[in-house]
Design a protein around this motif. Structure first.
Motif, PDB file in Angstrom:
ATOM      1  N   MET A   1     -73.313  34.409 -77.261  1.00 51.75           N
ATOM      2  CA  MET A   1     -72.358  35.026 -76.346  1.00 51.75           C
ATOM      3  C   MET A   1     -72.501  34.380 -74.968  1.00 51.75           C
ATOM      4  O   MET A   1     -73.589  34.219 -74.456  1.00 51.75           O
ATOM      5  N   SER A   2     -71.399  34.017 -74.393  1.00 46.45           N
ATOM      6  CA  SER A   2     -71.402  33.384 -73.075  1.00 46.45           C
ATOM      7  C   SER A   2     -71.285  34.432 -71.982  1.00 46.45           C
ATOM      8  O   SER A   2     -70.692  35.483 -72.168  1.00 46.45           O
ATOM      9  N   ALA A   3     -71.859  34.127 -70.837  1.00 42.83           N
ATOM     10  CA  ALA A   3     -71.706  34.994 -69.673  1.00 42.83           C
ATOM     11  C   ALA A   3     -70.274  34.844 -69.156  1.00 42.83           C
ATOM     12  O   ALA A   3     -69.624  33.838 -69.413  1.00 42.83           O
ATOM     13  N   PRO A   4     -69.764  35.854 -68.422  1.00 43.63           N
ATOM     14  CA  PRO A   4     -68.414  35.729 -67.868  1.00 43.63           C
ATOM     15  C   PRO A   4     -68.295  34.459 -67.022  1.00 43.63           C
ATOM     16  O   PRO A   4     -69.163  34.161 -66.212  1.00 43.63           O
ATOM     17  N   GLY A   5     -67.229  33.709 -67.252  1.00 43.70           N
ATOM     18  CA  GLY A   5     -67.035  32.485 -66.499  1.00 43.70           C
ATOM     19  C   GLY A   5     -67.673  31.269 -67.141  1.00 43.70           C
ATOM     20  O   GLY A   5     -67.493  30.158 -66.679  1.00 43.70           O
ATOM     21  N   ASN A   6     -68.470  31.477 -68.222  1.00 35.44           N
ATOM     22  CA  ASN A   6     -69.061  30.365 -68.969  1.00 35.44           C
ATOM     23  C   ASN A   6     -68.288  30.202 -70.265  1.00 35.44           C
ATOM     24  O   ASN A   6     -68.040  31.166 -70.977  1.00 35.44           O
ATOM     25  N   PHE A   7     -67.921  28.960 -70.570  1.00 31.38           N
ATOM     26  CA  PHE A   7     -67.098  28.693 -71.737  1.00 31.38           C
ATOM     27  C   PHE A   7     -67.707  27.573 -72.556  1.00 31.38           C
ATOM     28  O   PHE A   7     -68.225  26.602 -72.014  1.00 31.38           O
ATOM     29  N   MET A   8     -67.630  27.705 -73.878  1.00 36.15           N
ATOM     30  CA  MET A   8     -68.087  26.670 -74.794  1.00 36.15           C
ATOM     31  C   MET A   8     -66.875  25.893 -75.285  1.00 36.15           C
ATOM     32  O   MET A   8     -65.885  26.476 -75.719  1.00 36.15           O
ATOM     33  N   TRP A   9     -66.953  24.570 -75.196  1.00 32.18           N
ATOM     34  CA  TRP A   9     -65.903  23.705 -75.722  1.00 32.18           C
ATOM     35  C   TRP A   9     -66.550  22.442 -76.252  1.00 32.18           C
ATOM     36  O   TRP A   9     -67.294  21.772 -75.540  1.00 32.18           O
ATOM     37  N   ARG A  10     -66.305  22.159 -77.509  1.00 36.60           N
ATOM     38  CA  ARG A  10     -66.857  20.977 -78.182  1.00 36.60           C
ATOM     39  C   ARG A  10     -68.374  20.861 -78.023  1.00 36.60           C
ATOM     40  O   ARG A  10     -68.910  19.790 -77.749  1.00 36.60           O
ATOM     41  N   GLY A  11     -69.046  21.996 -78.170  1.00 37.25           N
ATOM     42  CA  GLY A  11     -70.505  22.000 -78.159  1.00 37.25           C
ATOM     43  C   GLY A  11     -71.155  21.953 -76.790  1.00 37.25           C
ATOM     44  O   GLY A  11     -72.372  21.888 -76.694  1.00 37.25           O
ATOM     45  N   ARG A  12     -70.357  21.989 -75.737  1.00 40.24           N
ATOM     46  CA  ARG A  12     -70.901  21.966 -74.380  1.00 40.24           C
ATOM     47  C   ARG A  12     -70.518  23.234 -73.648  1.00 40.24           C
ATOM     48  O   ARG A  12     -69.480  23.821 -73.914  1.00 40.24           O
ATOM     49  N   SER A  13     -71.349  23.620 -72.703  1.00 37.25           N
ATOM     50  CA  SER A  13     -71.090  24.803 -71.896  1.00 37.25           C
ATOM     51  C   SER A  13     -70.489  24.390 -70.557  1.00 37.25           C
ATOM     52  O   SER A  13     -70.969  23.434 -69.932  1.00 37.25           O
ATOM     53  N   TYR A  14     -69.447  25.098 -70.139  1.00 37.94           N
ATOM     54  CA  TYR A  14     -68.777  24.816 -68.870  1.00 37.94           C
ATOM     55  C   TYR A  14     -68.708  26.093 -68.050  1.00 37.94           C
ATOM     56  O   TYR A  14     -68.528  27.171 -68.601  1.00 37.94           O
ATOM     57  N   VAL A  15     -68.832  25.950 -66.750  1.00 37.85           N
ATOM     58  CA  VAL A  15     -68.733  27.092 -65.845  1.00 37.85           C
ATOM     59  C   VAL A  15     -67.349  27.049 -65.206  1.00 37.85           C
ATOM     60  O   VAL A  15     -67.029  26.125 -64.458  1.00 37.85           O
ATOM     61  N   GLY A  16     -66.524  28.037 -65.524  1.00 39.80           N
ATOM     62  CA  GLY A  16     -65.194  28.144 -64.942  1.00 39.80           C
ATOM     63  C   GLY A  16     -64.125  27.422 -65.738  1.00 39.80           C
ATOM     64  O   GLY A  16     -64.392  26.432 -66.420  1.00 39.80           O
ATOM     65  N   LEU A  17     -62.919  27.949 -65.648  1.00 38.37           N
ATOM     66  CA  LEU A  17     -61.770  27.363 -66.338  1.00 38.37           C
ATOM     67  C   LEU A  17     -61.490  25.953 -65.861  1.00 38.37           C
ATOM     68  O   LEU A  17     -61.125  25.074 -66.646  1.00 38.37           O
ATOM     69  N   ARG A  18     -61.642  25.721 -64.573  1.00 38.01           N
ATOM     70  CA  ARG A  18     -61.333  24.408 -64.004  1.00 38.01           C
ATOM     71  C   ARG A  18     -62.212  23.306 -64.606  1.00 38.01           C
ATOM     72  O   ARG A  18     -61.731  22.213 -64.892  1.00 38.01           O
ATOM     73  N   SER A  19     -63.486  23.590 -64.824  1.00 34.07           N
ATOM     74  CA  SER A  19     -64.365  22.567 -65.391  1.00 34.07           C
ATOM     75  C   SER A  19     -64.008  22.262 -66.841  1.00 34.07           C
ATOM     76  O   SER A  19     -64.064  21.107 -67.269  1.00 34.07           O
ATOM     77  N   VAL A  20     -63.609  23.289 -67.605  1.00 37.89           N
ATOM     78  CA  VAL A  20     -63.155  23.053 -68.983  1.00 37.89           C
ATOM     79  C   VAL A  20     -61.877  22.225 -68.960  1.00 37.89           C
ATOM     80  O   VAL A  20     -61.734  21.250 -69.705  1.00 37.89           O
ATOM     81  N   ALA A  21     -60.935  22.605 -68.101  1.00 39.83           N
ATOM     82  CA  ALA A  21     -59.658  21.894 -68.010  1.00 39.83           C
ATOM     83  C   ALA A  21     -59.868  20.434 -67.646  1.00 39.83           C
ATOM     84  O   ALA A  21     -59.254  19.540 -68.233  1.00 39.83           O
ATOM     85  N   ARG A  22     -60.743  20.176 -66.699  1.00 35.61           N
ATOM     86  CA  ARG A  22     -61.017  18.804 -66.264  1.00 35.61           C
ATOM     87  C   ARG A  22     -61.603  17.986 -67.420  1.00 35.61           C
ATOM     88  O   ARG A  22     -61.200  16.854 -67.655  1.00 35.61           O
TER      89      ARG A  22
END
Length: 110
Positions: A1-22
């Motif tokens: 489970m990720s903390a609010p604002g932390n997202f998993m995409w393709r096996g990596r953890s990103y902080v914030g929507l902007r970092s995932v989008a980038r």
């Protein structure tokens, strides 16, 4: 489970929507859409037919290449429609300004 604002995409953890989008080369709206629609980011940047990351045509701007106009827009922190408008209107000055600001935020040097 990720903390609010932390997202998993393709096996990596990103902080914030902007970092995932980038990282995905899409807008924050696209990331939000996938989260709201699917509840996860597994389908992010996967085109029908399974062509992962095959969105749009490569765009060359000021000697640099992005995989798509959407990726360029995400990098400069503007909407795809705004970047498209600048390109159609011949407003390279605005695009260059946004690109320079994005490079400064990223710490990119010439």
């Amino acid at each position: 489970m990720s903390a609010p604002g932390n997202f998993m995409w393709r096996g990596r953890s990103y902080v914030g929507l902007r970092s995932v989008a980038r990282a995905a080369g899409v807008t924050t709206h696209t990331v939000s859409y996938h989260l709201n629609r699917h509840g996860h980011l597994e389908r992010l940047q996967v085109q029908p037919g399974g062509n992962a990351g095959a969105c749009g045509k490569p765009v060359r701007v000021f000697g640099r290449v992005w995989p798509s106009r959407t990726a360029l827009a995400a990098y400069v922190g503007r909407s795809d429609s705004r970047v498209s408008h600048w390109m159609r209107a011949g407003r390279g000055d605005l695009l260059l300004s946004a690109l320079m600001a994005a490079d400064a935020r990223q710490g990119v040097t010439a």
